[in-house]
Each structure stands twice: as C-alpha cells, then as structure tokens.
Design a protein around this motif. Structure first.
Motif, PDB file in Angstrom:
ATOM      1  N   PRO A  35       8.752   0.266  -9.223  1.00 36.47           N
ATOM      2  CA  PRO A  35       7.681   0.187  -8.224  1.00 36.47           C
ATOM      3  C   PRO A  35       7.258  -1.265  -8.051  1.00 36.47           C
ATOM      4  O   PRO A  35       7.255  -2.047  -9.010  1.00 36.47           O
ATOM      5  CB  PRO A  35       6.557   1.039  -8.838  1.00 36.47           C
ATOM      6  CG  PRO A  35       7.226   1.884  -9.866  1.00 36.47           C
ATOM      7  CD  PRO A  35       8.382   1.094 -10.379  1.00 36.47           C
ATOM      8  N   ALA A  36       6.895  -1.625  -6.828  1.00 34.92           N
ATOM      9  CA  ALA A  36       6.527  -3.018  -6.536  1.00 34.92           C
ATOM     10  C   ALA A  36       5.282  -3.047  -5.658  1.00 34.92           C
ATOM     11  O   ALA A  36       5.035  -2.140  -4.870  1.00 34.92           O
ATOM     12  CB  ALA A  36       7.679  -3.737  -5.831  1.00 34.92           C
ATOM     13  N   ARG A  37       4.521  -4.111  -5.805  1.00 28.49           N
ATOM     14  CA  ARG A  37       3.346  -4.330  -4.968  1.00 28.49           C
ATOM     15  C   ARG A  37       3.344  -5.780  -4.503  1.00 28.49           C
ATOM     16  O   ARG A  37       3.718  -6.689  -5.257  1.00 28.49           O
ATOM     17  CB  ARG A  37       2.053  -4.027  -5.729  1.00 28.49           C
ATOM     18  CG  ARG A  37       0.788  -4.159  -4.872  1.00 28.49           C
ATOM     19  CD  ARG A  37      -0.447  -3.824  -5.670  1.00 28.49           C
ATOM     20  NE  ARG A  37      -0.510  -2.416  -6.005  1.00 28.49           N
ATOM     21  CZ  ARG A  37      -1.034  -1.492  -5.212  1.00 28.49           C
ATOM     22  NH1 ARG A  37      -1.525  -1.834  -4.019  1.00 28.49           N
ATOM     23  NH2 ARG A  37      -1.078  -0.238  -5.594  1.00 28.49           N
ATOM     24  N   TYR A  39       1.405  -9.096  -3.237  1.00 27.37           N
ATOM     25  CA  TYR A  39       0.127  -9.782  -3.343  1.00 27.37           C
ATOM     26  C   TYR A  39       0.211 -11.125  -2.621  1.00 27.37           C
ATOM     27  O   TYR A  39       1.288 -11.731  -2.548  1.00 27.37           O
ATOM     28  CB  TYR A  39      -0.228 -10.050  -4.803  1.00 27.37           C
ATOM     29  CG  TYR A  39      -0.428  -8.834  -5.651  1.00 27.37           C
ATOM     30  CD1 TYR A  39      -1.668  -8.218  -5.732  1.00 27.37           C
ATOM     31  CD2 TYR A  39       0.617  -8.292  -6.403  1.00 27.37           C
ATOM     32  CE1 TYR A  39      -1.869  -7.101  -6.531  1.00 27.37           C
ATOM     33  CE2 TYR A  39       0.434  -7.180  -7.194  1.00 27.37           C
ATOM     34  CZ  TYR A  39      -0.816  -6.594  -7.263  1.00 27.37           C
ATOM     35  OH  TYR A  39      -0.995  -5.487  -8.049  1.00 27.37           O
ATOM     36  N   ILE A 124       5.792 -10.743  -4.997  1.00 29.71           N
ATOM     37  CA  ILE A 124       6.072  -9.351  -5.323  1.00 29.71           C
ATOM     38  C   ILE A 124       5.953  -9.200  -6.831  1.00 29.71           C
ATOM     39  O   ILE A 124       6.541  -9.974  -7.587  1.00 29.71           O
ATOM     40  CB  ILE A 124       7.477  -8.949  -4.855  1.00 29.71           C
ATOM     41  CG1 ILE A 124       7.645  -9.267  -3.365  1.00 29.71           C
ATOM     42  CG2 ILE A 124       7.756  -7.482  -5.118  1.00 29.71           C
ATOM     43  CD1 ILE A 124       9.084  -9.369  -2.921  1.00 29.71           C
ATOM     44  N   ILE A 126       6.335  -6.718 -10.240  1.00 29.63           N
ATOM     45  CA  ILE A 126       6.879  -5.502 -10.846  1.00 29.63           C
ATOM     46  C   ILE A 126       6.668  -5.580 -12.358  1.00 29.63           C
ATOM     47  O   ILE A 126       6.380  -6.647 -12.902  1.00 29.63           O
ATOM     48  CB  ILE A 126       8.386  -5.309 -10.548  1.00 29.63           C
ATOM     49  CG1 ILE A 126       9.210  -6.457 -11.153  1.00 29.63           C
ATOM     50  CG2 ILE A 126       8.643  -5.199  -9.059  1.00 29.63           C
ATOM     51  CD1 ILE A 126      10.716  -6.241 -11.047  1.00 29.63           C
ATOM     52  N   VAL A 146      10.348  -0.479   1.531  1.00 29.35           N
ATOM     53  CA  VAL A 146       9.002   0.058   1.721  1.00 29.35           C
ATOM     54  C   VAL A 146       9.089   1.156   2.778  1.00 29.35           C
ATOM     55  O   VAL A 146      10.011   1.162   3.602  1.00 29.35           O
ATOM     56  CB  VAL A 146       7.998  -1.038   2.153  1.00 29.35           C
ATOM     57  CG1 VAL A 146       7.889  -2.119   1.100  1.00 29.35           C
ATOM     58  CG2 VAL A 146       8.402  -1.641   3.484  1.00 29.35           C
ATOM     59  N   GLY A 189      -0.867  -6.112  -0.150  1.00 26.68           N
ATOM     60  CA  GLY A 189      -1.225  -4.782  -0.613  1.00 26.68           C
ATOM     61  C   GLY A 189      -0.148  -3.755  -0.372  1.00 26.68           C
ATOM     62  O   GLY A 189      -0.256  -2.613  -0.836  1.00 26.68           O
ATOM     63  N   THR A 190       0.919  -4.133   0.342  1.00 31.70           N
ATOM     64  CA  THR A 190       2.024  -3.205   0.594  1.00 31.70           C
ATOM     65  C   THR A 190       2.661  -2.769  -0.729  1.00 31.70           C
ATOM     66  O   THR A 190       2.851  -3.582  -1.638  1.00 31.70           O
ATOM     67  CB  THR A 190       3.085  -3.873   1.488  1.00 31.70           C
ATOM     68  OG1 THR A 190       2.509  -4.192   2.751  1.00 31.70           O
ATOM     69  CG2 THR A 190       4.273  -2.958   1.707  1.00 31.70           C
ATOM     70  N   VAL A 191       3.003  -1.496  -0.828  1.00 28.98           N
ATOM     71  CA  VAL A 191       3.691  -0.986  -2.021  1.00 28.98           C
ATOM     72  C   VAL A 191       5.082  -0.510  -1.624  1.00 28.98           C
ATOM     73  O   VAL A 191       5.310  -0.071  -0.502  1.00 28.98           O
ATOM     74  CB  VAL A 191       2.903   0.156  -2.688  1.00 28.98           C
ATOM     75  CG1 VAL A 191       1.590  -0.341  -3.236  1.00 28.98           C
ATOM     76  CG2 VAL A 191       2.662   1.301  -1.713  1.00 28.98           C
ATOM     77  N   GLN A 193       9.412  -0.400  -3.550  1.00 32.53           N
ATOM     78  CA  GLN A 193      10.203  -0.431  -4.774  1.00 32.53           C
ATOM     79  C   GLN A 193      11.319  -1.458  -4.645  1.00 32.53           C
ATOM     80  O   GLN A 193      11.826  -1.709  -3.555  1.00 32.53           O
ATOM     81  CB  GLN A 193      10.777   0.942  -5.107  1.00 32.53           C
ATOM     82  CG  GLN A 193      11.679   1.535  -4.048  1.00 32.53           C
ATOM     83  CD  GLN A 193      12.156   2.934  -4.408  1.00 32.53           C
ATOM     84  OE1 GLN A 193      11.535   3.624  -5.187  1.00 32.53           O
ATOM     85  NE2 GLN A 193      13.286   3.331  -3.839  1.00 32.53           N
TER      86      GLN A 193
END
Length: 276
Positions: A35-37, A39, A124, A126, A146, A189-191, A193
């Motif tokens: 999973p990735a977010r 920032y 990104i 993780i 995404v 803020g996008t999530v 992988q």
C-alpha cells in the motif's frame, strides 16, 4: 438390437483435436505489492509566535502564496499596550492547505495556525516488511497504481530507513516519480499501491489449465509427431493464470494447451498450432 448396440459400442470416438504451443523461455519474476500514500514534499506548519487574536485572514484556504507572502494578521491582546497587528507570512512557496483558526480567534504562543504545502512536488511513502528489505533498495524501480488511473506509473525508491518499527515490523521507504511530470495527475493524500519485480529470472511459464493432474503426479501432454506423450513435470510459483515449470519441460518442446476431449497417452490426434 443387441448386435446393433455392440456395434455402436465398438465404434471408436472421433479423432481428438488439440491446440498446441511451443515452450518459450522468458523473464519471470515475483511481484511484491505494498500500500502507498502520496504526501507533499513541502508541508510547512506555521505556529503562532505570541499570544494574540486573529484580526484578518488575507490568504484563505486554497490560495497560492509566495515565500514570505502575508497570510493572516495577529494582534497582541496585552491590555497594557495597544499593539499594531503584525502579519504572519508563509515560510515556503505553495498553497494554503489548512487554516486552523478564524478571524476573531484567540490563540496562544506555539499554537498551530495554518499549513502551506506544494501539491506539485510529491513523495510516495510505503512500509517494507523485514523479509523484503534485501530486495528493495534505493534505486529499485516499481509501478504505482491508483483507482483513478488506467495505467500504472513508474516510480523508484529514493531511500529506505535502516530501522524497523518494533510495533509493525516494517521499515519506511520513500519513493519518487521516474517522470516528475507524472505527479501532476495526483493530488496529495492519494492512496494506491506500488508493485516491484523481485527474483527476476529466466524460465518457462505455461497456462495452469495446460497442466494435467493424475493422483500425486503433475504432467504435461507433449506432442511427438501426431501422438500425445504424457511427461512428468515439477511446478514452481503460480502468477495470475500461469504456472512456472521448475523441471520436465524445456524450451522448444511442443505441448498441448487444450483438447476437444480427453486424450490418452500415446493416442494419435489432430494437431492445430495456435494461441489459446
């Protein structure tokens, strides 16, 4: 009637039709997904330098501001003196992404007033498990997916923490976009992988449906001229609908992908080359 039934039973079944394919060696790899977010790289929090009251907000939420641009005014509320309101400025160039106060709010020294971020410069994040730390190092390339995009975007690892979080057993890693312009399509803020290739090797994969199971044996149906020959094979890892052949099938050998009916070992068949 009995003679007709016997004659019918003695009639051989129609010749089986099989579709074949030649085994080819290619690049095989294991997929590791995390999973990735996303920032913002620039995320500056502005604190109140003194007690006071917000008298005016000149740069509301979502406003683009330059470095040292005025955002709001504070006035010291010390009753002994009549202070002139002083401005609170942005420490960086970006967009006002949050405002924690409103006009007329009383604030204390050190209280959070607002946040300025740069949405055009993203990182990104993780969390890598301990077992994968040896596989994912700075410079390792991967693909970000995404829900809002159809195609994955290429990314690469910029840095990996050398320490494991004792609570999660993971180490933080920071990634960047291989093409800096690609990040413009994603808001902070996008999530999503990130998927990496690991244990890259050369091998043979075939459709799992091409494998025949008989008891505890796994076999593939080879073609020798127009005859079927069952061959013992050992299977490796499965990826999507394909299975890796660990042994028993070599490059160039022709095997049956599918058949019109069950075919026995040594049976003569009608061969059709093609892709299933």
């Amino acid at each position: 009637f009995s003679s007709q039934a016997a004659k019918k039973e003695a009639t051989p079944p129609p010749q089986a039709i099989v579709v074949t394919e030649a085994a080819k060696a290619k690049e095989i790899f294991d997929s590791i997904t995390y999973p990735a977010r996303l920032y913002p790289k620039i995320n500056a929090t502005v604190l109140a330098e003194t007690d006071g009251m917000v008298t005016e907000i000149v740069a509301p939420l979502g406003t683009s501001v330059a470095k040292r641009a005025k955002i709001l005014f504070l006035k010291n509320t010390d009753p002994i003196y009549d202070y002139t309101p002083f401005s609170v400025t942005s420490p960086v160039r970006g967009i006002v992404s949050s405002i924690e106060v409103s006009e007329g709010s009383l604030v204390a020294k050190g209280q959070k007033l607002l946040t300025v971020t740069d949405p055009a410069s993203l990182k990104i994040s993780i969390e890598i498990t301990a077992k994968d730390l040896a596989l994912i190092r700075p410079g390792t390339e991967g693909e970000l997916t995404v829900p809002t995009t159809e195609k994955p975007v290429k990314v690469k690892v910029q840095g990996v923490s050398p320490y494991l979080d004792p609570g999660t057993g993971t180490a933080s890693a920071e990634l960047t976009f291989s093409d800096p312009t690609a990040q413009l399509a994603f808001p902070p803020g996008t999530v999503g992988q990130v998927t990496f290739k690991a244990n890259v090797r050369n091998g043979i994969e075939i459709l799992e449906s091409s494998v025949v199971y008989k008891g505890d044996k796994t076999l593939v149906r080879l073609i020798d001229g127009t005859k079927v020959k069952y061959q013992d094979i050992a299977l490796g890892k499965t990826r999507e609908n394909y299975v890796e052949i660990a042994s028993g099938l070599t490059e160039g050998q022709t095997f049956v992908v599918r058949s019109s009916r069950y075919v026995a070992d040594g049976e003569d068949v009608s061969v059709q080359n093609g892709t299933p």
